[in-house]
Motif scaffolding. Structure first.
Motif, PDB file in Angstrom:
ATOM      1  N   ILE A   1      59.959  77.781  19.946  1.00 55.67           N
ATOM      2  CA  ILE A   1      60.891  78.228  20.981  1.00 55.67           C
ATOM      3  C   ILE A   1      62.223  78.656  20.373  1.00 55.67           C
ATOM      4  N   ARG A   2      62.958  79.428  21.153  1.00 59.34           N
ATOM      5  CA  ARG A   2      64.364  79.726  20.848  1.00 59.34           C
ATOM      6  C   ARG A   2      65.139  79.562  22.146  1.00 59.34           C
ATOM      7  N   ILE A   3      66.266  78.868  22.061  1.00 59.93           N
ATOM      8  CA  ILE A   3      67.113  78.636  23.225  1.00 59.93           C
ATOM      9  C   ILE A   3      68.364  79.494  23.098  1.00 59.93           C
ATOM     10  N   LEU A   4      68.650  80.234  24.156  1.00 61.09           N
ATOM     11  CA  LEU A   4      69.817  81.114  24.198  1.00 61.09           C
ATOM     12  C   LEU A   4      70.697  80.748  25.386  1.00 61.09           C
ATOM     13  N   GLU A   5      71.990  80.846  25.187  1.00 59.94           N
ATOM     14  CA  GLU A   5      72.932  80.758  26.294  1.00 59.94           C
ATOM     15  C   GLU A   5      73.620  82.113  26.430  1.00 59.94           C
ATOM     16  N   ILE A   6      73.668  82.625  27.646  1.00 56.51           N
ATOM     17  CA  ILE A   6      74.319  83.902  27.916  1.00 56.51           C
ATOM     18  C   ILE A   6      75.559  83.619  28.759  1.00 56.51           C
ATOM     19  N   VAL A   7      76.696  84.063  28.287  1.00 55.21           N
ATOM     20  CA  VAL A   7      77.961  83.848  28.989  1.00 55.21           C
ATOM     21  C   VAL A   7      78.682  85.182  29.103  1.00 55.21           C
ATOM     22  N   ALA A   8      78.957  85.589  30.347  1.00 55.84           N
ATOM     23  CA  ALA A   8      79.638  86.863  30.591  1.00 55.84           C
ATOM     24  C   ALA A   8      80.859  86.619  31.464  1.00 55.84           C
ATOM     25  N   LEU A   9      82.028  86.938  30.924  1.00 52.48           N
ATOM     26  CA  LEU A   9      83.262  86.863  31.692  1.00 52.48           C
ATOM     27  C   LEU A   9      83.343  88.053  32.642  1.00 52.48           C
ATOM     28  N   PRO A  10      84.176  87.973  33.684  1.00 53.21           N
ATOM     29  CA  PRO A  10      84.335  89.133  34.559  1.00 53.21           C
ATOM     30  C   PRO A  10      84.701  90.379  33.744  1.00 53.21           C
ATOM     31  N   GLY A  11      83.952  91.452  33.953  1.00 52.34           N
ATOM     32  CA  GLY A  11      84.189  92.687  33.219  1.00 52.34           C
ATOM     33  C   GLY A  11      83.381  92.837  31.949  1.00 52.34           C
ATOM     34  N   ASP A  12      82.747  91.760  31.474  1.00 51.97           N
ATOM     35  CA  ASP A  12      81.930  91.850  30.263  1.00 51.97           C
ATOM     36  C   ASP A  12      80.700  92.720  30.500  1.00 51.97           C
ATOM     37  N   THR A  13      80.367  93.525  29.500  1.00 51.01           N
ATOM     38  CA  THR A  13      79.184  94.375  29.549  1.00 51.01           C
ATOM     39  C   THR A  13      78.349  94.127  28.305  1.00 51.01           C
ATOM     40  N   ALA A  14      77.082  93.787  28.494  1.00 52.41           N
ATOM     41  CA  ALA A  14      76.189  93.574  27.359  1.00 52.41           C
ATOM     42  C   ALA A  14      75.757  94.900  26.769  1.00 52.41           C
ATOM     43  N   ALA A  15      75.552  94.919  25.474  1.00 49.53           N
ATOM     44  CA  ALA A  15      74.966  96.093  24.821  1.00 49.53           C
ATOM     45  C   ALA A  15      73.496  96.198  25.212  1.00 49.53           C
ATOM     46  N   MET A  16      72.967  97.403  25.124  1.00 48.68           N
ATOM     47  CA  MET A  16      71.537  97.573  25.357  1.00 48.68           C
ATOM     48  C   MET A  16      70.791  96.762  24.301  1.00 48.68           C
ATOM     49  N   HIS A  17      69.929  95.847  24.743  1.00 44.96           N
ATOM     50  CA  HIS A  17      69.271  94.942  23.808  1.00 44.96           C
ATOM     51  C   HIS A  17      67.812  94.738  24.173  1.00 44.96           C
ATOM     52  N   GLN A  18      67.050  94.248  23.195  1.00 41.89           N
ATOM     53  CA  GLN A  18      65.600  94.147  23.332  1.00 41.89           C
ATOM     54  C   GLN A  18      65.134  92.703  23.257  1.00 41.89           C
ATOM     55  N   HIS A  19      64.275  92.324  24.227  1.00 37.14           N
ATOM     56  CA  HIS A  19      63.612  91.019  24.230  1.00 37.14           C
ATOM     57  C   HIS A  19      62.183  91.213  23.730  1.00 37.14           C
ATOM     58  N   ASN A  20      61.830  90.532  22.655  1.00 35.55           N
ATOM     59  CA  ASN A  20      60.471  90.628  22.109  1.00 35.55           C
ATOM     60  C   ASN A  20      59.581  89.467  22.517  1.00 35.55           C
ATOM     61  N   TYR A  21      60.179  88.360  22.964  1.00 38.20           N
ATOM     62  CA  TYR A  21      59.418  87.178  23.339  1.00 38.20           C
ATOM     63  C   TYR A  21      59.467  86.959  24.846  1.00 38.20           C
ATOM     64  N   ASN A  22      58.376  86.448  25.402  1.00 41.21           N
ATOM     65  CA  ASN A  22      58.387  86.012  26.793  1.00 41.21           C
ATOM     66  C   ASN A  22      59.457  84.936  26.960  1.00 41.21           C
ATOM     67  N   TYR A  23      60.101  84.934  28.119  1.00 47.23           N
ATOM     68  CA  TYR A  23      61.176  83.970  28.310  1.00 47.23           C
ATOM     69  C   TYR A  23      61.318  83.571  29.774  1.00 47.23           C
ATOM     70  N   CYS A  24      61.948  82.435  29.971  1.00 46.91           N
ATOM     71  CA  CYS A  24      62.342  82.005  31.315  1.00 46.91           C
ATOM     72  C   CYS A  24      63.802  81.596  31.268  1.00 46.91           C
ATOM     73  N   TYR A  25      64.422  81.539  32.428  1.00 40.74           N
ATOM     74  CA  TYR A  25      65.855  81.232  32.466  1.00 40.74           C
ATOM     75  C   TYR A  25      66.224  80.583  33.791  1.00 40.74           C
ATOM     76  N   ILE A  26      67.389  79.963  33.782  1.00 42.87           N
ATOM     77  CA  ILE A  26      68.030  79.502  35.010  1.00 42.87           C
ATOM     78  C   ILE A  26      69.481  79.942  34.955  1.00 42.87           C
ATOM     79  N   ALA A  27      69.983  80.409  36.078  1.00 39.71           N
ATOM     80  CA  ALA A  27      71.391  80.815  36.156  1.00 39.71           C
ATOM     81  C   ALA A  27      72.244  79.557  36.304  1.00 39.71           C
ATOM     82  N   THR A  28      72.973  79.206  35.264  1.00 44.80           N
ATOM     83  CA  THR A  28      73.845  78.036  35.346  1.00 44.80           C
ATOM     84  C   THR A  28      75.116  78.346  36.132  1.00 44.80           C
ATOM     85  N   ALA A  29      75.466  79.624  36.209  1.00 49.95           N
ATOM     86  CA  ALA A  29      76.558  80.085  37.078  1.00 49.95           C
ATOM     87  C   ALA A  29      76.192  81.498  37.524  1.00 49.95           C
ATOM     88  N   GLY A  30      75.790  81.642  38.770  1.00 47.49           N
ATOM     89  CA  GLY A  30      75.343  82.938  39.269  1.00 47.49           C
ATOM     90  C   GLY A  30      76.499  83.833  39.682  1.00 47.49           C
TER      91      GLY A  30
END
Length: 212
Positions: free
Chosen positions: A38-67
């Motif tokens: 497994i690999r564990i990732l945390e995604i954190v986006a401040l207001p106005g943050d924009t992610a770069a175009m990125h690629q997921h190669n592995y199946n994944y699941c997630y929960i929104a810790t702050a929606g």
């Protein structure tokens, strides 16, 4: 708020798609843990943050810790605006057929964050033989996510089949296992006993990820 949404809509329309990068190299994605399974990732986006175009190669699941309200753009598709509630659970489960490429922006006024687990093996390695609990909020062939409430000053044993990750959604420092406190998350091997204790006088909300 309408102005902010319009700003990001125009941003995505007038800017060409940037070259995609691996998800672990995208600046809003932070690797918390990784092993052969497994690999564990945390995604954190401040207001106005924009992610770069990125690629997921592995199946994944997630929960929104702050929606919150987000702009989403999948490669080859038109962008869209969605609002994901806190503790919303989801994932992508067929990425062995084709990687998933996308980007997103936080168009809300508060932080948006996700806790994500990737299945690096891509096939089931642990059988799901326990009775199906009624507290599951997401189920697939490779993953399950349970959301539970632990009353004040109480204890509970959590049974699981596969590798498990306990997530302290309340961030309450008084959540303990038999050996240590769990301020945020903790990984457990398959069949490893999980006994948790709420040492506080407040309810603690937790999520239990199971990886098969």
């Amino acid at each position: 708020m309408k102005f902010l949404s319009l700003f990001f809509l125009l941003y995505f329309l007038i800017n060409s798609i940037a070259a995609q990068i691996a998800v672990e190299d995208e600046p809003l994605h932070h690797v918390l843990y990784e092993d052969a399974e497994i690999r564990i990732l945390e995604i954190v986006a401040l207001p106005g943050d924009t992610a770069a175009m990125h690629q997921h190669n592995y199946n994944y699941c997630y929960i929104a810790t702050a929606g919150g309200k987000m702009w989403l753009e999948d490669a080859g598709e038109e962008g869209r605006i969605v609002t994901l509630p806190t503790h919303y659970a989801g994932g992508k489960f067929e990425l062995e057929k084709a990687p998933f490429v996308h980007r997103f922006a936080n168009i809300d006024t508060a932080i948006i964050s996700f806790f994500t687990i990737e299945h690096k093996v891509g096939v089931v390695t642990h059988d799901d033989i326990l009775p199906l609990p009624n507290d599951r909020i997401m189920t697939s062939e490779l993953f399950a996510i349970r959301k539970l409430s632990l009353p004040p000053l109480s204890a509970r044993v959590l049974e699981h089949d596969g590798t498990a990750v306990l997530l302290n959604l309340s961030r309450n420092p008084l959540l303990h296992t038999e050996s240590e406190h769990v301020a945020y998350w903790k990984r457990f091997d398959a069949q490893e006993k999980i006994q948790i204790h709420n040492m506080s006088e407040k309810e603690i909300i937790i999520a239990l990820f199971e990886v098969y």
